[in-house]
Design a protein around this motif. Structure first.
Motif, PDB file in Angstrom:
ATOM      1  N   LEU A  33      -2.703  -4.927   9.713  1.00 44.35           N
ATOM      2  CA  LEU A  33      -2.540  -4.520   8.319  1.00 44.35           C
ATOM      3  C   LEU A  33      -3.051  -5.586   7.362  1.00 44.35           C
ATOM      4  CD1 LEU A  33       0.975  -2.836   8.437  1.00 44.35           C
ATOM      5  CD2 LEU A  33      -1.226  -1.722   8.095  1.00 44.35           C
ATOM      6  N   SER A  34      -2.807  -6.854   7.687  1.00 48.17           N
ATOM      7  CA  SER A  34      -3.295  -7.907   6.797  1.00 48.17           C
ATOM      8  C   SER A  34      -4.812  -8.025   6.847  1.00 48.17           C
ATOM      9  CB  SER A  34      -2.634  -9.246   7.120  1.00 48.17           C
ATOM     10  OG  SER A  34      -3.051  -9.703   8.372  1.00 48.17           O
ATOM     11  N   GLU A  35      -5.411  -7.751   8.001  1.00 47.33           N
ATOM     12  CA  GLU A  35      -6.868  -7.773   8.089  1.00 47.33           C
ATOM     13  C   GLU A  35      -7.487  -6.596   7.344  1.00 47.33           C
ATOM     14  OE1 GLU A  35      -7.370  -8.114  12.289  1.00 47.33           O
ATOM     15  OE2 GLU A  35      -7.076 -10.287  12.249  1.00 47.33           O
ATOM     16  N   ILE A  36      -6.829  -5.448   7.378  1.00 50.14           N
ATOM     17  CA  ILE A  36      -7.297  -4.299   6.587  1.00 50.14           C
ATOM     18  C   ILE A  36      -7.166  -4.618   5.105  1.00 50.14           C
ATOM     19  CG2 ILE A  36      -6.708  -1.927   5.936  1.00 50.14           C
ATOM     20  CD1 ILE A  36      -6.112  -1.417   8.907  1.00 50.14           C
ATOM     21  N   PHE A  37      -6.067  -5.240   4.723  1.00 49.60           N
ATOM     22  CA  PHE A  37      -5.862  -5.646   3.326  1.00 49.60           C
ATOM     23  C   PHE A  37      -6.975  -6.590   2.878  1.00 49.60           C
ATOM     24  CE2 PHE A  37      -3.976  -8.480   0.142  1.00 49.60           C
ATOM     25  CZ  PHE A  37      -3.481  -7.551  -0.773  1.00 49.60           C
ATOM     26  N   ARG A  38      -7.321  -7.544   3.742  1.00 49.16           N
ATOM     27  CA  ARG A  38      -8.383  -8.492   3.420  1.00 49.16           C
ATOM     28  C   ARG A  38      -9.724  -7.776   3.282  1.00 49.16           C
ATOM     29  NH1 ARG A  38     -12.157 -10.626   6.260  1.00 49.16           N
ATOM     30  NH2 ARG A  38     -11.290  -9.948   8.237  1.00 49.16           N
ATOM     31  N   LEU A  39     -10.011  -6.853   4.194  1.00 45.93           N
ATOM     32  CA  LEU A  39     -11.266  -6.096   4.111  1.00 45.93           C
ATOM     33  C   LEU A  39     -11.352  -5.290   2.819  1.00 45.93           C
ATOM     34  CD1 LEU A  39     -12.001  -4.553   7.623  1.00 45.93           C
ATOM     35  CD2 LEU A  39     -13.355  -6.208   6.374  1.00 45.93           C
ATOM     36  N   GLU A  40     -10.238  -4.647   2.465  1.00 42.20           N
ATOM     37  CA  GLU A  40     -10.242  -3.812   1.262  1.00 42.20           C
ATOM     38  C   GLU A  40     -10.470  -4.636  -0.004  1.00 42.20           C
ATOM     39  OE1 GLU A  40      -7.376  -0.107   2.632  1.00 42.20           O
ATOM     40  OE2 GLU A  40      -6.484  -1.793   1.565  1.00 42.20           O
ATOM     41  N   HIS A  41     -10.167  -5.912   0.047  1.00 42.54           N
ATOM     42  CA  HIS A  41     -10.352  -6.755  -1.136  1.00 42.54           C
ATOM     43  C   HIS A  41     -11.647  -7.567  -1.101  1.00 42.54           C
ATOM     44  CE1 HIS A  41      -6.161  -5.720  -1.753  1.00 42.54           C
ATOM     45  NE2 HIS A  41      -6.352  -6.069  -3.005  1.00 42.54           N
ATOM     46  N   THR A  42     -12.358  -7.580   0.030  1.00 40.63           N
ATOM     47  CA  THR A  42     -13.580  -8.379   0.099  1.00 40.63           C
ATOM     48  C   THR A  42     -14.843  -7.549   0.243  1.00 40.63           C
ATOM     49  OG1 THR A  42     -13.341  -8.636   2.496  1.00 40.63           O
ATOM     50  CG2 THR A  42     -12.407 -10.372   1.095  1.00 40.63           C
ATOM     51  N   ARG A  43     -14.740  -6.287   0.621  1.00 41.11           N
ATOM     52  CA  ARG A  43     -15.923  -5.453   0.814  1.00 41.11           C
ATOM     53  C   ARG A  43     -16.163  -4.592  -0.410  1.00 41.11           C
ATOM     54  NH1 ARG A  43     -17.494  -6.121   6.309  1.00 41.11           N
ATOM     55  NH2 ARG A  43     -16.381  -8.033   6.790  1.00 41.11           N
ATOM     56  N   ASN A  44     -17.420  -4.452  -0.788  1.00 38.53           N
ATOM     57  CA  ASN A  44     -17.727  -3.699  -1.998  1.00 38.53           C
ATOM     58  C   ASN A  44     -17.663  -2.186  -1.784  1.00 38.53           C
ATOM     59  OD1 ASN A  44     -19.989  -3.350  -0.475  1.00 38.53           O
ATOM     60  ND2 ASN A  44     -21.433  -4.002  -2.049  1.00 38.53           N
ATOM     61  N   TYR A  45     -17.593  -1.721  -0.558  1.00 40.54           N
ATOM     62  CA  TYR A  45     -17.502  -0.284  -0.304  1.00 40.54           C
ATOM     63  C   TYR A  45     -16.059   0.181  -0.116  1.00 40.54           C
ATOM     64  CZ  TYR A  45     -17.417  -1.977   4.522  1.00 40.54           C
ATOM     65  OH  TYR A  45     -17.107  -2.644   5.674  1.00 40.54           O
ATOM     66  N   LEU A  46     -15.093  -0.722  -0.249  1.00 39.77           N
ATOM     67  CA  LEU A  46     -13.677  -0.376  -0.102  1.00 39.77           C
ATOM     68  C   LEU A  46     -12.893  -0.766  -1.336  1.00 39.77           C
ATOM     69  CD1 LEU A  46     -12.943  -1.585   3.536  1.00 39.77           C
ATOM     70  CD2 LEU A  46     -13.080   0.762   2.749  1.00 39.77           C
ATOM     71  N   ARG A  47     -11.887   0.029  -1.641  1.00 42.84           N
ATOM     72  CA  ARG A  47     -10.915  -0.304  -2.678  1.00 42.84           C
ATOM     73  C   ARG A  47      -9.550  -0.394  -2.008  1.00 42.84           C
ATOM     74  NH1 ARG A  47     -13.202   4.296  -5.218  1.00 42.84           N
ATOM     75  NH2 ARG A  47     -11.186   5.259  -4.891  1.00 42.84           N
ATOM     76  N   PRO A  48      -8.605  -1.080  -2.633  1.00 42.99           N
ATOM     77  CA  PRO A  48      -7.268  -1.156  -2.029  1.00 42.99           C
ATOM     78  C   PRO A  48      -6.686   0.232  -1.768  1.00 42.99           C
ATOM     79  CG  PRO A  48      -7.453  -2.741  -3.791  1.00 42.99           C
ATOM     80  CD  PRO A  48      -8.701  -1.911  -3.829  1.00 42.99           C
ATOM     81  N   GLY A  49      -6.256   0.462  -0.543  1.00 37.33           N
ATOM     82  CA  GLY A  49      -5.645   1.726  -0.170  1.00 37.33           C
ATOM     83  C   GLY A  49      -6.608   2.740   0.433  1.00 37.33           C
ATOM     84  N   ASP A  50      -7.897   2.439   0.494  1.00 39.24           N
ATOM     85  CA  ASP A  50      -8.879   3.392   1.006  1.00 39.24           C
ATOM     86  C   ASP A  50      -8.685   3.724   2.478  1.00 39.24           C
ATOM     87  OD1 ASP A  50     -10.163   3.894  -1.342  1.00 39.24           O
ATOM     88  OD2 ASP A  50     -11.976   2.752  -0.874  1.00 39.24           O
ATOM     89  N   VAL A  51      -8.348   2.739   3.288  1.00 42.41           N
ATOM     90  CA  VAL A  51      -8.224   2.977   4.725  1.00 42.41           C
ATOM     91  C   VAL A  51      -7.022   3.876   5.008  1.00 42.41           C
ATOM     92  CG1 VAL A  51      -7.882   1.893   6.981  1.00 42.41           C
ATOM     93  CG2 VAL A  51      -9.368   0.828   5.298  1.00 42.41           C
ATOM     94  N   GLY A  52      -5.901   3.600   4.373  1.00 42.99           N
ATOM     95  CA  GLY A  52      -4.723   4.452   4.559  1.00 42.99           C
ATOM     96  C   GLY A  52      -4.969   5.861   4.069  1.00 42.99           C
ATOM     97  N   ALA A  53      -5.658   6.005   2.941  1.00 44.95           N
ATOM     98  CA  ALA A  53      -5.959   7.330   2.403  1.00 44.95           C
ATOM     99  C   ALA A  53      -6.915   8.087   3.322  1.00 44.95           C
ATOM    100  CB  ALA A  53      -6.550   7.204   1.004  1.00 44.95           C
ATOM    101  N   ALA A  54      -7.910   7.387   3.869  1.00 51.97           N
ATOM    102  CA  ALA A  54      -8.855   8.031   4.781  1.00 51.97           C
ATOM    103  C   ALA A  54      -8.150   8.488   6.053  1.00 51.97           C
ATOM    104  CB  ALA A  54      -9.995   7.072   5.119  1.00 51.97           C
ATOM    105  N   LEU A  55      -7.250   7.672   6.564  1.00 52.61           N
ATOM    106  CA  LEU A  55      -6.513   8.039   7.772  1.00 52.61           C
ATOM    107  C   LEU A  55      -5.610   9.247   7.501  1.00 52.61           C
ATOM    108  CD1 LEU A  55      -6.173   7.149  10.702  1.00 52.61           C
ATOM    109  CD2 LEU A  55      -4.237   5.783   9.969  1.00 52.61           C
ATOM    110  N   ARG A  56      -4.948   9.253   6.363  1.00 54.05           N
ATOM    111  CA  ARG A  56      -4.093  10.385   5.999  1.00 54.05           C
ATOM    112  C   ARG A  56      -4.914  11.679   5.848  1.00 54.05           C
ATOM    113  NH1 ARG A  56      -2.595   8.295   1.551  1.00 54.05           N
ATOM    114  NH2 ARG A  56      -1.865   6.344   2.387  1.00 54.05           N
TER     115      ARG A  56
END
Length: 131
Positions: A33-56
């Motif tokens: 979860l912390s690595e996903i959080f880090r990715l969501e804040h460092t990659r320009n194609y992700l915003r915070p919460g995108d991975v959880g929303a995509a999985l849902r």
């Protein structure tokens, strides 16, 4: 003169960050979860919460009745432009799994694999005499 509490002083400092919500995905370790959080804040194609929303979105889509999935395939779904395209969400999950370290990617792949198994499940035989 009474002393001010440090928390009260920091609360009034402009530019101080509020505590951001961490992603919550059932079945993932805190490390993943912390690595996903880090990715969501460092990659320009992700915003915070995108991975959880995509999985849902992917989970909800694969659990729909087959007749609704067939209608989406044959006619298209006009609601995807506002609510999100589940096939694009699945592609985003693939991209995230490639960007994560191997251990965390394995955990996320296990969860996504459960939903993929539902997606690839054969449909029950059609019996026109029933009903």
């Amino acid at each position: 003169m009474p002393r001010r509490r440090p928390g009260g002083i920091r609360a009034r400092v402009p530019g101080a960050r509020a505590a951001e919500a961490r992603p919550t995905i059932d079945g993932l370790s805190s490390r993943a979860l912390s690595e996903i959080f880090r990715l969501e804040h460092t990659r320009n194609y992700l915003r915070p919460g995108d991975v959880g929303a995509a999985l849902r979105l992917w989970k909800d889509y694969v659990r729909r009745p087959e007749r609704e999935l067939w209608d989406d395939y044959a006619w298209g779904n006009v609601h995807w432009y506002c609510c999100g395209d589940p096939l694009e969400a699945r592609a985003l999950l693939d991209t995230v799994m490639q960007a994560l370290p191997p251990r965390s990617a394995r955990e996320l792949r296990r969860i996504v694999g459960r939903y993929d198994a539902v997606w690839n499940q054969p449909s029950p035989p059609y019996d026109p005499g029933e009903g």
